[in-house]
Design a protein around this motif. Structure first.
Motif, PDB file in Angstrom:
ATOM      1  N   ALA A  87      -9.081   7.657   1.010  1.00 34.21           N
ATOM      2  CA  ALA A  87      -9.038   6.809   2.207  1.00 34.21           C
ATOM      3  C   ALA A  87      -8.517   7.612   3.395  1.00 34.21           C
ATOM      4  N   LEU A  88      -7.515   8.446   3.166  1.00 29.99           N
ATOM      5  CA  LEU A  88      -6.992   9.299   4.236  1.00 29.99           C
ATOM      6  C   LEU A  88      -8.062  10.273   4.719  1.00 29.99           C
ATOM      7  N   ARG A  89      -8.836  10.841   3.795  1.00 24.61           N
ATOM      8  CA  ARG A  89      -9.916  11.749   4.195  1.00 24.61           C
ATOM      9  C   ARG A  89     -10.945  11.007   5.043  1.00 24.61           C
ATOM     10  N   TRP A  90     -11.314   9.793   4.606  1.00 30.84           N
ATOM     11  CA  TRP A  90     -12.260   8.986   5.384  1.00 30.84           C
ATOM     12  C   TRP A  90     -11.731   8.758   6.800  1.00 30.84           C
ATOM     13  N   LEU A  91     -10.465   8.410   6.913  1.00 29.94           N
ATOM     14  CA  LEU A  91      -9.869   8.179   8.225  1.00 29.94           C
ATOM     15  C   LEU A  91      -9.893   9.439   9.071  1.00 29.94           C
ATOM     16  N   ALA A  92      -9.537  10.577   8.466  1.00 29.29           N
ATOM     17  CA  ALA A  92      -9.512  11.838   9.212  1.00 29.29           C
ATOM     18  C   ALA A  92     -10.892  12.164   9.769  1.00 29.29           C
ATOM     19  N   VAL A  93     -11.934  11.885   8.987  1.00 30.43           N
ATOM     20  CA  VAL A  93     -13.307  12.108   9.458  1.00 30.43           C
ATOM     21  C   VAL A  93     -13.618  11.188  10.630  1.00 30.43           C
ATOM     22  N   GLN A  94     -13.257   9.910  10.506  1.00 29.50           N
ATOM     23  CA  GLN A  94     -13.523   8.967  11.595  1.00 29.50           C
ATOM     24  C   GLN A  94     -12.749   9.344  12.860  1.00 29.50           C
ATOM     25  N   ALA A  95     -11.481   9.702  12.681  1.00 37.35           N
ATOM     26  CA  ALA A  95     -10.645  10.066  13.837  1.00 37.35           C
ATOM     27  C   ALA A  95     -11.218  11.278  14.557  1.00 37.35           C
ATOM     28  N   ALA A  96     -11.669  12.267  13.783  1.00 32.49           N
ATOM     29  CA  ALA A  96     -12.263  13.449  14.392  1.00 32.49           C
ATOM     30  C   ALA A  96     -13.575  13.106  15.093  1.00 32.49           C
ATOM     31  N   THR A  97     -14.358  12.229  14.478  1.00 33.39           N
ATOM     32  CA  THR A  97     -15.635  11.821  15.066  1.00 33.39           C
ATOM     33  C   THR A  97     -15.424  11.118  16.399  1.00 33.39           C
ATOM     34  N   PHE A  98     -14.365  10.308  16.495  1.00 31.90           N
ATOM     35  CA  PHE A  98     -14.056   9.583  17.725  1.00 31.90           C
ATOM     36  C   PHE A  98     -13.283  10.439  18.729  1.00 31.90           C
ATOM     37  N   GLY A  99     -13.008  11.702  18.372  1.00 31.09           N
ATOM     38  CA  GLY A  99     -12.349  12.611  19.302  1.00 31.09           C
ATOM     39  C   GLY A  99     -10.850  12.408  19.445  1.00 31.09           C
TER      40      GLY A  99
ATOM     41  N   GLU B  30       0.819  -1.208   0.000  1.00 26.64           N
ATOM     42  CA  GLU B  30       0.000   0.000   0.000  1.00 26.64           C
ATOM     43  C   GLU B  30       0.853   1.259   0.000  1.00 26.64           C
ATOM     44  N   VAL B  31       0.186   2.386  -0.122  1.00 32.98           N
ATOM     45  CA  VAL B  31       0.833   3.698  -0.038  1.00 32.98           C
ATOM     46  C   VAL B  31       0.649   4.228   1.378  1.00 32.98           C
ATOM     47  N   ALA B  32       1.739   4.703   1.958  1.00 33.41           N
ATOM     48  CA  ALA B  32       1.686   5.313   3.292  1.00 33.41           C
ATOM     49  C   ALA B  32       1.879   6.814   3.164  1.00 33.41           C
ATOM     50  N   PHE B  33       1.351   7.542   4.139  1.00 29.88           N
ATOM     51  CA  PHE B  33       1.514   8.995   4.195  1.00 29.88           C
ATOM     52  C   PHE B  33       2.074   9.405   5.548  1.00 29.88           C
ATOM     53  N   VAL B  34       2.932  10.413   5.533  1.00 24.00           N
ATOM     54  CA  VAL B  34       3.376  11.072   6.767  1.00 24.00           C
ATOM     55  C   VAL B  34       2.770  12.464   6.774  1.00 24.00           C
ATOM     56  N   LEU B  35       2.180  12.857   7.889  1.00 22.91           N
ATOM     57  CA  LEU B  35       1.476  14.132   7.969  1.00 22.91           C
ATOM     58  C   LEU B  35       2.391  15.248   8.458  1.00 22.91           C
ATOM     59  N   SER B  36       2.257  16.403   7.844  1.00 25.71           N
ATOM     60  CA  SER B  36       3.053  17.568   8.223  1.00 25.71           C
ATOM     61  C   SER B  36       2.283  18.514   9.133  1.00 25.71           C
ATOM     62  N   ARG B  37       1.015  18.223   9.363  1.00 22.92           N
ATOM     63  CA  ARG B  37       0.200  19.058  10.250  1.00 22.92           C
ATOM     64  C   ARG B  37      -0.975  18.239  10.789  1.00 22.92           C
ATOM     65  N   ASP B  38      -1.570  18.736  11.845  1.00 30.76           N
ATOM     66  CA  ASP B  38      -2.771  18.106  12.388  1.00 30.76           C
ATOM     67  C   ASP B  38      -3.915  18.224  11.388  1.00 30.76           C
ATOM     68  N   ILE B  39      -4.804  17.230  11.406  1.00 33.42           N
ATOM     69  CA  ILE B  39      -6.086  17.356  10.705  1.00 33.42           C
ATOM     70  C   ILE B  39      -7.147  17.387  11.798  1.00 33.42           C
ATOM     71  N   ASP B  40      -7.334  18.572  12.336  1.00 35.54           N
ATOM     72  CA  ASP B  40      -8.140  18.738  13.547  1.00 35.54           C
ATOM     73  C   ASP B  40      -9.274  19.720  13.278  1.00 35.54           C
ATOM     74  N   ALA B  41     -10.170  19.302  12.382  1.00 38.15           N
ATOM     75  CA  ALA B  41     -11.339  20.110  12.052  1.00 38.15           C
ATOM     76  C   ALA B  41     -12.586  19.312  12.390  1.00 38.15           C
ATOM     77  N   ALA B  42     -13.725  19.962  12.351  1.00 34.58           N
ATOM     78  CA  ALA B  42     -14.985  19.243  12.522  1.00 34.58           C
ATOM     79  C   ALA B  42     -15.118  18.230  11.391  1.00 34.58           C
ATOM     80  N   PRO B  43     -15.664  17.042  11.668  1.00 36.13           N
ATOM     81  CA  PRO B  43     -15.730  15.999  10.640  1.00 36.13           C
ATOM     82  C   PRO B  43     -16.317  16.475   9.316  1.00 36.13           C
ATOM     83  N   GLU B  44     -17.379  17.268   9.374  1.00 39.25           N
ATOM     84  CA  GLU B  44     -18.040  17.711   8.142  1.00 39.25           C
ATOM     85  C   GLU B  44     -17.215  18.729   7.362  1.00 39.25           C
TER      86      GLU B  44
END
Length: 267
Positions: free
Chosen positions: A213-225, A111-125
């Motif tokens: 897929a990364l966007r989906w994960l970011a939404v789930q992570a934000a939803t779970f706090g 698979e392809v992996a990503f390293v993040l350079s910043r937080d993705i800390d927004a409201a899920p929507e």
């Protein structure tokens, strides 16, 4: 709703299977097949026990992103789990054989992996594809050694979620590429074991685009706090079917745009 005693028993069952390397019965008899909050609560219990033992969270993994893997697992939606520091066996890219001592019923996928350079800390929507793309520092080739503590991989969706998304170990290569050099949805993948191709696929197989897929994960992570954070590594999901392997095998993952990722597993 699943009661706390059932969640605790599911954590105990899976933890014992990991420690003994003897597969256990599914945990859906305890948490059901539809109670996702309970499944993620079991996952959290397992992860917390490992954190208490001294490991650290280094990122997340997304599971069941391709139709091929969903068919293999008998599920119809993606899930996520945690990457912990003791799961990292990237030393294998130097030629050091990777130990299988912690594995129960391993399979391997590319698979392809990503390293993040910043937080993705927004409201899920509010989390968009452009937002997550902008948060990616680099993309890398990766192998995930998926594993199941549940006998014969007899899993329903809640079983794999509870079992930290059927995670085992992971390898990331050193050929890091910024997204202006590579388009994840356009890559092709060939995975070989001992020189024989055993799996193939492409970026579009991963929810249409590994960045989606990364966007989906970011939404789930934000939803779970528990949002994705700067420096986190994310395994975005398999580009083709996962395959079994054995001690002594050499695994090569050729993902277009990256150097081939090659590792060998110890006898």
């Amino acid at each position: 709703m699943t009661d706390s005693a059932a969640i605790s028993e599911a954590v105990r069952r899976l933890a014992q299977a990991q420690e003994s390397r003897v597969p256990c019965a599914p945990v859906r008899d305890l948490i059901g097949t539809d109670d996702l909050p309970a499944a993620y609560a079991v996952q959290q219990g397992l992860v917390q026990a490992r954190l208490d033992g001294g490991t650290t969270v280094v990122g997340r993994k997304i599971g069941a992103t391709s139709e091929a893997v969903q068919r293999q697992l008998g599920v119809d939606q993606p899930d996520f789990g945690y990457l912990l520091s003791d799961m990292d066996v990237s030393h294998g890219v130097d030629g050091t054989p990777i130990s299988m001592a912690t594995l129960v019923q391993p399979r391997v996928e590319a698979e392809v992996a990503f390293v993040l350079s910043r937080d993705i800390d927004a409201a899920p929507e509010e989390i968009t594809l452009a937002m997550v793309r902008d948060a990616v520092d680099v993309a890398l080739p990766a192998l995930e050694i998926v594993d199941s503590r549940i006998a014969e991989w007899d899993i329903a969706f809640t079983d794999t979620v509870a079992d930290n998304a059927s995670s085992g170990l992971y390898v990331v290569g050193r050929d890091a590429r910024p997204l202006n050099e590579i388009e994840p949805r356009e890559v092709t993948m060939s995975l070989s074991i001992n020189g024989e191709e055993r799996s193939s696929g492409n970026g579009a197989a991963c929810l249409g685009d590994p960045l989606e897929a990364l966007r989906w994960l970011a939404v789930q992570a934000a939803t779970f706090g528990d949002p994705l954070r700067t420096g986190h590594l994310v395994l975005s999901g398999a580009l083709g079917p996962f395959v079994p392997f054995a001690p002594g095998d050499r695994v090569d993952a050729a993902i277009s745009g990256f150097e081939t990722l090659s590792v060998r597993f110890a006898e």
